[in-house]
Design a protein around this motif. Structure first.
Motif, PDB file in Angstrom:
ATOM      1  N   VAL A  11       0.949  -1.116   0.036  1.00  0.00           N
ATOM      2  CA  VAL A  11      -0.012   0.094   0.123  1.00  0.00           C
ATOM      3  C   VAL A  11       0.777   1.259   0.081  1.00  0.00           C
ATOM      4  CG1 VAL A  11      -1.826  -1.205   1.082  1.00  0.00           C
ATOM      5  CG2 VAL A  11      -0.323   0.156   2.478  1.00  0.00           C
ATOM      6  N   ALA A  12       2.254   1.171  -0.055  1.00  0.00           N
ATOM      7  CA  ALA A  12       3.235   2.190   0.086  1.00  0.00           C
ATOM      8  C   ALA A  12       2.785   3.173  -1.387  1.00  0.00           C
ATOM      9  CB  ALA A  12       4.536   2.057  -0.250  1.00  0.00           C
ATOM     10  N   GLY A  13       2.308   4.673  -1.068  1.00  0.00           N
ATOM     11  CA  GLY A  13       2.036   5.419  -2.366  1.00  0.00           C
ATOM     12  C   GLY A  13       0.460   5.158  -2.616  1.00  0.00           C
ATOM     13  N   LEU A  14      -0.170   4.642  -1.860  1.00  0.00           N
ATOM     14  CA  LEU A  14      -1.432   4.459  -2.183  1.00  0.00           C
ATOM     15  C   LEU A  14      -2.686   5.350  -1.148  1.00  0.00           C
ATOM     16  CD1 LEU A  14      -2.634   0.577  -2.662  1.00  0.00           C
ATOM     17  CD2 LEU A  14      -1.637   2.296  -4.243  1.00  0.00           C
ATOM     18  N   ASN A  15      -3.541   5.895  -1.825  1.00  0.00           N
ATOM     19  CA  ASN A  15      -4.428   6.866  -0.954  1.00  0.00           C
ATOM     20  C   ASN A  15      -5.289   6.013  -0.091  1.00  0.00           C
ATOM     21  OD1 ASN A  15      -6.834   5.991  -2.303  1.00  0.00           O
ATOM     22  ND2 ASN A  15      -6.598   7.589  -3.562  1.00  0.00           N
ATOM     23  N   LEU A  16      -6.012   6.582   1.064  1.00  0.00           N
ATOM     24  CA  LEU A  16      -6.641   5.982   1.987  1.00  0.00           C
ATOM     25  C   LEU A  16      -7.871   4.942   1.510  1.00  0.00           C
ATOM     26  CD1 LEU A  16      -7.391   8.493   4.604  1.00  0.00           C
ATOM     27  CD2 LEU A  16      -6.003   6.569   4.795  1.00  0.00           C
ATOM     28  N   GLN A  17      -8.401   5.253   0.380  1.00  0.00           N
ATOM     29  CA  GLN A  17      -9.531   4.357  -0.224  1.00  0.00           C
ATOM     30  C   GLN A  17      -8.804   3.112  -0.792  1.00  0.00           C
ATOM     31  OE1 GLN A  17     -11.758   5.814  -3.511  1.00  0.00           O
ATOM     32  NE2 GLN A  17     -12.796   3.985  -3.609  1.00  0.00           N
ATOM     33  N   GLU A  18      -7.700   3.233  -1.464  1.00  0.00           N
ATOM     34  CA  GLU A  18      -7.039   2.346  -2.241  1.00  0.00           C
ATOM     35  C   GLU A  18      -6.623   1.381  -1.211  1.00  0.00           C
ATOM     36  OE1 GLU A  18      -5.314   4.242  -6.363  1.00  0.00           O
ATOM     37  OE2 GLU A  18      -4.355   4.704  -4.434  1.00  0.00           O
ATOM     38  N   THR A  19      -6.065   2.243   0.056  1.00  0.00           N
ATOM     39  CA  THR A  19      -5.526   1.117   1.028  1.00  0.00           C
ATOM     40  C   THR A  19      -6.528   0.136   1.608  1.00  0.00           C
ATOM     41  OG1 THR A  19      -3.847   2.727   1.467  1.00  0.00           O
ATOM     42  CG2 THR A  19      -4.024   1.300   3.101  1.00  0.00           C
ATOM     43  N   GLU A  20      -7.632   0.815   1.773  1.00  0.00           N
ATOM     44  CA  GLU A  20      -8.874  -0.137   2.353  1.00  0.00           C
ATOM     45  C   GLU A  20      -9.050  -1.262   1.344  1.00  0.00           C
ATOM     46  OE1 GLU A  20     -12.251   2.117   3.541  1.00  0.00           O
ATOM     47  OE2 GLU A  20     -11.150   3.211   4.763  1.00  0.00           O
ATOM     48  N   GLU A  21      -9.010  -0.749   0.030  1.00  0.00           N
ATOM     49  CA  GLU A  21      -9.485  -1.897  -0.809  1.00  0.00           C
ATOM     50  C   GLU A  21      -8.370  -2.884  -0.892  1.00  0.00           C
ATOM     51  OE1 GLU A  21     -11.581   1.256  -4.052  1.00  0.00           O
ATOM     52  OE2 GLU A  21      -9.742  -0.042  -4.649  1.00  0.00           O
ATOM     53  N   MET A  22      -7.136  -2.533  -0.767  1.00  0.00           N
ATOM     54  CA  MET A  22      -6.114  -3.330  -0.661  1.00  0.00           C
ATOM     55  C   MET A  22      -6.158  -4.203   0.492  1.00  0.00           C
ATOM     56  SD  MET A  22      -3.536  -4.488  -2.467  1.00  0.00           S
ATOM     57  CE  MET A  22      -2.613  -3.218  -3.483  1.00  0.00           C
ATOM     58  N   ALA A  23      -6.439  -3.679   1.767  1.00  0.00           N
ATOM     59  CA  ALA A  23      -6.705  -4.600   2.887  1.00  0.00           C
ATOM     60  C   ALA A  23      -7.875  -5.672   2.526  1.00  0.00           C
ATOM     61  CB  ALA A  23      -6.975  -3.768   4.248  1.00  0.00           C
ATOM     62  N   GLY A  24      -8.824  -5.119   1.925  1.00  0.00           N
ATOM     63  CA  GLY A  24      -9.726  -6.287   1.800  1.00  0.00           C
ATOM     64  C   GLY A  24      -9.264  -7.169   0.824  1.00  0.00           C
ATOM     65  N   THR A  25      -8.548  -6.884  -0.130  1.00  0.00           N
ATOM     66  CA  THR A  25      -7.769  -7.822  -1.112  1.00  0.00           C
ATOM     67  C   THR A  25      -7.089  -8.914  -0.480  1.00  0.00           C
ATOM     68  OG1 THR A  25      -7.792  -6.148  -2.704  1.00  0.00           O
ATOM     69  CG2 THR A  25      -6.714  -8.189  -3.372  1.00  0.00           C
ATOM     70  N   ILE A  26      -6.375  -8.456   0.633  1.00  0.00           N
ATOM     71  CA  ILE A  26      -5.423  -9.281   1.021  1.00  0.00           C
ATOM     72  C   ILE A  26      -6.091 -10.467   2.124  1.00  0.00           C
ATOM     73  CG2 ILE A  26      -3.247  -9.409   2.862  1.00  0.00           C
ATOM     74  CD1 ILE A  26      -2.709  -6.580   1.857  1.00  0.00           C
ATOM     75  N   LEU A  27      -7.147  -9.700   2.637  1.00  0.00           N
ATOM     76  CA  LEU A  27      -7.888 -10.711   3.442  1.00  0.00           C
ATOM     77  C   LEU A  27      -8.601 -11.766   2.461  1.00  0.00           C
ATOM     78  CD1 LEU A  27      -9.487  -8.307   5.935  1.00  0.00           C
ATOM     79  CD2 LEU A  27      -7.993 -10.101   6.484  1.00  0.00           C
ATOM     80  N   LYS A  28      -9.057 -11.508   1.316  1.00  0.00           N
ATOM     81  CA  LYS A  28      -9.615 -12.132   0.468  1.00  0.00           C
ATOM     82  C   LYS A  28      -8.475 -13.278   0.150  1.00  0.00           C
ATOM     83  CE  LYS A  28     -11.785 -11.084  -3.555  1.00  0.00           C
ATOM     84  NZ  LYS A  28     -12.407  -9.975  -4.591  1.00  0.00           N
ATOM     85  N   ILE A  29      -7.628 -12.890  -0.223  1.00  0.00           N
ATOM     86  CA  ILE A  29      -6.397 -13.975  -0.644  1.00  0.00           C
ATOM     87  C   ILE A  29      -6.162 -15.022   0.508  1.00  0.00           C
ATOM     88  CG2 ILE A  29      -3.711 -13.989  -1.285  1.00  0.00           C
ATOM     89  CD1 ILE A  29      -4.326 -11.413  -2.655  1.00  0.00           C
ATOM     90  N   ARG A  30      -6.177 -14.445   1.775  1.00  0.00           N
ATOM     91  CA  ARG A  30      -5.833 -15.348   2.917  1.00  0.00           C
ATOM     92  C   ARG A  30      -6.973 -16.369   2.978  1.00  0.00           C
ATOM     93  NH1 ARG A  30      -6.780 -13.583   8.509  1.00  0.00           N
ATOM     94  NH2 ARG A  30      -8.861 -13.459   7.540  1.00  0.00           N
ATOM     95  N   ASP A  31      -8.290 -15.835   2.464  1.00  0.00           N
ATOM     96  CA  ASP A  31      -9.491 -16.611   2.960  1.00  0.00           C
ATOM     97  C   ASP A  31      -9.261 -17.776   1.791  1.00  0.00           C
ATOM     98  OD1 ASP A  31     -10.194 -15.327   5.095  1.00  0.00           O
ATOM     99  OD2 ASP A  31     -11.634 -13.952   3.785  1.00  0.00           O
ATOM    100  N   THR A  32      -8.501 -17.706   0.808  1.00  0.00           N
ATOM    101  CA  THR A  32      -8.539 -18.882  -0.342  1.00  0.00           C
ATOM    102  C   THR A  32      -7.517 -19.836   0.240  1.00  0.00           C
ATOM    103  OG1 THR A  32      -6.804 -17.745  -1.668  1.00  0.00           O
ATOM    104  CG2 THR A  32      -8.943 -17.411  -2.015  1.00  0.00           C
TER     105      THR A  32
END
Lengths: 257, 355
Positions: free
Chosen positions: A183-204
């Protein structure tokens, strides 16, 4: 010796670059299926740790076990074939290829036609291409990149490029995914999306090792955190334990005089 | 502390990045349309190429033009192979004259001195050249950086000297004479027209093979290596191996072309395979457009033609050649075909935007 639920075991590795001791006797174990974070001030050796795990260079001493197998003397591409995917701190996407092609390159590990067969374009190559396309579509969909699939990566915003890089790493079907500052260089909204993505990846079922500076992200999604300072591990534990650890506070804010 | 960091990033994003990004997005769309058109037109182009090859003999009568066309064809095969190496894997070879020469001499020596049948001799030449390329490529491509350039440069010069000095095999500087023309069944390719069809069918199929390669797993891996070697490696691509293999393949293309040349001209001598030829083919790749298959055809065509036309200027034609290369590099760094294409596309888009 090794407990079966540890996907990655790091036993007392050190790395010297000439006179610089980048990592000193670092040990930690990563449990399968969790998000494991590595944090620390700048220059603490976080990226070096990732490069050691992916065999970009060998450790000066110590050993790394992935699923009980030693990684010593393995080439980076062999490590990838074993099931360790990664992204880079300074993104390394293939700028002149489309999003889809970037991900298709990631499918390299699951196909095997060589030069001769590709020159002839034999029926087996056709079949393989079809499988690769399906796989790519699935990965693109998973990361919400399907609308941008045919765009050239070089022209896309930074945040999207970062997602492309993750998509590409997912295409190799990793068991362990190393994310270097996603998330380096991402804005707040993008960071939140990325957090969701990472959790989604873990869930697989993919184990994630996360190197990051963004404390909100780290504290929010990590199952376990290791703190490095000057190449040494100074603490390890859950988010709560780390936040209250005086050593960690010292490393980040400096000691009171 | 961390909050402050996030905040400052937002500021810089808002003020600096958006206009640049918008510009980059437009550029990206341009390139994409460009590439899509190129892809769609690809099959059409192969059709047109086949038609042109069949039709040319109806319009060309002079023997001289057939010789020029045949040389263009032979160069195209070398250039397509070299473009796989330069344009896709990002490596440069300055020894392709040697591989071209090895093909010629293997075919020549095996058929003239040892009475080998011609097609097997050509195959032996191709495989042997590939093996030699492997021996050079393996150590020099394991290292990062442009070690291949130095290795192939030295290799090219050594082979060229050997061609002149190993007199009992190669006929020395006087050359090797009496190489038989190729035959298929009872058909001998013994004149310029027949050789035109032979050589250009080879061009057609080699280009088709190169296209197949590029549109496949291997082609993507090669482009990935060109994009970022570290990243390619992290995706399970054995980059060192791929670079060696594409180098070997590229040498084999040159070798086949050399064999065809030997059987066509029926006489070979070391002067055809000097360092200057290596430079010429690299120039053709660059002028045509690195990474563009049709550019290779075009580059080989235009530069072979120019160097024929400049024969009147004798040794000065090298200077003109150099100037031409400089002009292309300054004004059309992507090569003529790609450069001109992008130019027209930009004008079109600009008009569309103004409307």
């Amino acid at each position: 010796m090794s407990r079966p639920n540890y996907i990655l075991e790091i036993n007392s590795i050190s790395k010297n670059f000439g006179g610089l001791q980048a990592i000193t006797r670092l040990s930690f174990n990563v449990e399968e299926g969790l998000i494991f974070s590595i944090i620390g001030p700048n220059g603490a050796g976080k990226t070096t740790a990732i490069n050691l795990i992916t065999s970009m260079y060998p450790p000066t001493s110590g050993e790394i076990l992935f699923e009980g197998q030693k990684l010593f003397r393995k080439k980076p591409y062999q490590v990838a074939l074993m099931g360790i995917g990664r992204t880079f701190q300074n993104i390394q996407v293939f700028q002149k290829m489309s999003v889809r092609e970037n991900v298709m390159v990631g499918c390299h590990t699951q196909s095997d036609s060589g030069f001769l067969r590709c020159l002839m374009h034999t029926p087996s190559v056709w079949k393989e291409e079809k499988v690769i396309r399906q796989k790519t579509d699935a990965v693109l969909k998973f990361l919400d990149l399907d609308s941008k699939a045919d765009m050239l990566v070089g022209g896309l915003p930074y945040g999207v490029q970062k997602r492309v890089e993750i998509a590409r790493a997912l295409a190799i079907e990793p068991k362990l995914l190393l994310l270097d500052e996603p998330v380096a260089g991402l804005n707040l909204q993008e960071t939140e999306e990325m957090a969701g993505t990472i959790l989604k990846i873990r869930d697989t079922g993919i184990t994630v090792i996360l190197v990051e500076h963004d404390m909100n992200l780290i504290m929010g999604i990590s199952n376990r955190i290791t703190v490095l300072d000057y190449g040494k591990k100074i603490a390890e534990g859950s988010a709560k334990e780390i936040q209250n650890n005086p050593k960690v506070i010292d490393a980040y804010l400096g000691k009171e005089l | 502390m961390e909050n402050r960091k996030g905040f400052s990033l937002n500021i810089s994003k808002g003020h600096n990045f958006i206009p640049i990004e918008r510009k980059r997005t437009i550029e990206s769309c341009l390139l994409l349309v460009n590439r899509m058109l190129l892809k769609q037109k690809d099959n059409l182009c192969f059709g047109i190429l086949a038609l042109v090859i069949v039709a040319i003999p109806m319009f060309v009568e002079s023997k001289y033009y057939f010789i020029v066309l045949n040389v263009i064809g032979l160069n195209t095969i070398v250039v397509v192979g070299l473009n796989l190496l330069i344009g896709f894997a990002g490596q440069i070879s300055l020894g392709h004259a040697a591989f071209y020469g090895l093909g010629s001499y293997f075919s020549g020596i095996l058929t003239v001195n040892y009475g080998f049948p011609m097609w097997p001799a050509m195959l032996v030449g191709m495989l042997a050249t590939g093996a030699v390329a492997y021996l050079i490529g393996y150590p020099s491509l394991k290292l990062r950086g442009h070690y291949l350039v130095m290795a192939t440069l030295g290799f090219g010069i050594i082979i060229n000297i050997l061609m002149g000095e190993l007199e009992q095999f190669t006929g020395g500087h006087d050359g090797l004479m009496g190489i038989p023309p190729l035959t298929i069944g009872g058909l001998a390719f013994d004149n310029d027209l027949k050789n035109f069809y032979l050589i250009w069918s080879f061009v057609f199929f080699f280009m088709l093979a190169a296209r197949n390669l590029l549109n496949s797993r291997v082609g993507r891996a090669l482009r990935a290596i060109h994009g970022s070697e570290v990243a390619a490696n992290s995706l399970g691509i054995n980059t060192a191996d791929y670079k060696v293999k594409v180098f070997v393949l590229s040498a084999m293309f040159a070798s086949v072309s050399g064999s065809l040349y030997a059987h066509y001209i029926t006489f070979i001598s070391p002067s055809s395979y000097d360092f200057y030829y290596s430079i010429q083919v690299v120039t053709m790749v660059i002028v045509g457009g690195m990474g563009s298959l049709w550019g290779s055809l075009f580059g080989a065509g235009i530069l072979t033609f120019i160097s024929e036309a400049l024969h009147i200027a004798e040794q000065y034609h090298i200077i003109a050649y150099g100037i031409f290369l400089c002009l292309v590099l300054v004004f059309l760094p992507e090569g003529i075909v790609v450069g001109i294409y992008n130019f027209f596309l930009k004008i079109k888009t600009r008009k569309a935007i103004i409307k």
